[in-house]
Design an enzyme around this catalytic site. Structure first.
Site, PDB file in Angstrom:
ATOM      1  CE1 TYR A 187      -3.489  -2.580   0.197  1.00  0.00           C
ATOM      2  CE2 TYR A 187      -4.665  -0.603   0.819  1.00  0.00           C
ATOM      3  CZ  TYR A 187      -4.680  -1.901   0.373  1.00  0.00           C
ATOM      4  OH  TYR A 187      -5.867  -2.524   0.110  1.00  0.00           O
ATOM      5  CE  LYS A 254       2.068 -17.380   2.087  1.00  0.00           C
ATOM      6  NZ  LYS A 254       1.445 -18.656   2.425  1.00  0.00           N
TER       7      LYS A 254
END
Ligand code: NAD
Length: 446
Positions: A187, A254
């Site tokens: 983002y 992750k």
């Protein structure tokens, strides 16, 4: 401080030192009505809050609301949907609450702030016919507030309200808060079109330095995750866990695939917990090695989970989580998935925070087709106000509102969105109420 349009009412200016707030008995709080259904939900939220504060503190305390303007109101008063003065006023007041704002989403050059219609010319709106709301397309007002005020933490409490039809069998065990980092990760906006100079230069650099091939027709995105950004969001999540006396903080990442971004988020998160909250936290390893799996009193358990597994675990074992800290993209996905577990967006509150400023907000959009109909559910904004009252330390007023809302929902005095789900689920005692009627139902049950 002198403003052009903002009329600061009599009251106490909120002070902040090292992130610690000083709130007087008449704190001045900014309120931005928002576009579309913001006109319906914002006054209802203010009435509910004023009543709860009055009831909780017997008139000793009251909020001095300071209207601030953006979106359609910004356009009318300043000729801009995102006035600098509004940003300055929020920074000055330190706490504000806002309704939703129209955001252009298509390719068209203009958008109407009354009805969110998009078109390719200025002047009169081709859909609603109003001629004072069409303006040139702009970047999201919500995103600009986050960037201009450096609101690095997006905070989303997710909990179940008894009586709300929810798709998950364990919905009643959901009660956690998501801390999503707002300024980094994908983002941050480093997204380069295929064939652009920057995309080509990055592809060449990776070939030159790493000897690895990226297809030459690829678009390229950059995902920065820093020590600073990670520690700042994990610190905020831990401060929340300490203040609210919560049992665990889980770092979600992750890192099995992206070792130096997602994996580092986890590593730096643990480092921060050790450096700044060492006497308050223990890791899962220490829990089993030193305490035989039994939580010692007064400690917060630090855990980490791989992002894909957390999507399963919030469904199968939601009660094992109380605070979750995530980088931006996974935080975005998880926030929406989690609110769906407990019945959908209508009741999801939210806030964006820095260490000095907190902007509380409805998490849904402007739902233009319902504007001015006194129909929609004001629950998201009211629950954001509950967060705000807790943030201020006015817990008694926050609890009154929560109790009122719990009882209204249990009694099935709800707006159309919840009413139709309850009827679908076979309830025969549902009373559909208006937006302001829901506010009244909460007030009656405080
Ligand atoms: P929306 O959230 O406005 O509407 C989606 C659906 O939910 C609609 O069916 C709507 O009627 C319903 N809904 C929304 N809020 C409700 C409420 N409080 N009670 C009952 N039902 C409710 O999303 P959209 O239609 O995609 O967007 C409309 C405008 O809002 C767009 O300009 C969009 O960019 C903007 N938007 C703003 C925000 C924000 O300010 N935080 C968030 C999302 C969308």
């Amino acid at each position: 401080m002198q403003f052009k349009e903002v009329q600061v009412p009599e009251g106490d200016l909120i002070q902040s030192e090292n992130g610690k707030l000083t709130i007087g008995d008449r704190p001045i709080i900014g309120v931005l009505r928002g576009d579309g259904i913001g006109t319906d939900i914002t006054p209802v939220m203010q009435k509910v809050v004023n009543t709860a504060v009055e009831k909780a503190f017997g008139g000793r305390r009251a909020i001095a609301w300071c209207p601030l303007y953006a979106g359609l109101e910004g356009l009318r008063r300043y000729g801009s949907e995102f006035p600098d003065e509004t940003v300055e006023a929020i920074r000055y007041l330190r706490i504000a609450i806002k309704g939703p704002f129209t955001t252009p989403i298509g390719e068209e050059t203009h958008v109407c702030l009354h009805c969110a219609h998009q078109q390719d010319k200025p002047g009169k709106c081709e859909k609603c016919g109003k001629d004072d709301g069409v303006c040139e397309r702009f970047r999201s007002i919500n995103v600009r507030f986050r960037q201009h005020l450096e609101l690095f933490a997006c905070v989303r409490p997710i909990r179940y309200f008894a009586g709300v039809p929810a798709p998950n069998k364990y919905a009643d065990k959901v009660n956690f808060v998501i801390f999503r980092e707002n300024t980094e990760d994908v983002y941050a906006g480093y997204d380069f079109e295929n064939g652009s100079d920057t995309a080509r230069a990055i592809i060449d650099l990776i070939k030159q330095r790493e000897g690895r091939e990226i297809r030459s027709d690829s678009g390229i995105g950059v995902k920065p995750i820093s020590v600073f950004g990670t520690k700042r969001i994990v610190r905020k999540a831990l401060q929340w866990a300490v203040a609210q006396n919560l049992p665990s903080v889980t770092l979600v990442h992750k890192g099995n695939i992206m070792k130096f971004t997602e994996g580092s988020f986890c590593k730096w998160g643990y480092e921060l917990a050790q450096e700044e909250f060492g006497d308050r936290t223990i890791t899962e390893k220490a829990l089993w090695d030193d305490f035989d799996g039994k939580m010692p009193g007064g400690k917060i358990l630090m855990k980490d989970r791989i992002a894909d597994s957390i999507f399963q675990q919030i469904q199968t074992r939601p009660d094992e989580y109380s605070v979750l800290a995530l980088p931006n993209l996974n935080g975005d996905y998880l926030s929406d998935a989690a609110i769906a577990l407990v019945g959908g967006l209508g009741l999801g509150p939210g806030a964006n925070m820095s260490d000095d400023v907190a902007l509380f907000e409805a998490t849904h959009g402007t739902a233009p087709k319902y504007t001015g109909m006194d129909k929609v559910n004001p629950g998201s904004l009211i629950l954001s106000a509950v967060m705000m009252l807790n943030h201020m330390g006015w817990y008694e007023a926050a609890d009154l509102i929560l109790r009122g809302m719990e009882r209204s929902i249990q009694d099935a005095h709800v707006t159309y969105d919840l009413a139709r789900l309850m009827v679908r689920d076979g309830r025969s005692d549902v009373s559909e109420v208006s937006c302001s009627g829901f506010g009244e139902a909460i007030i009656q049950r405080m």
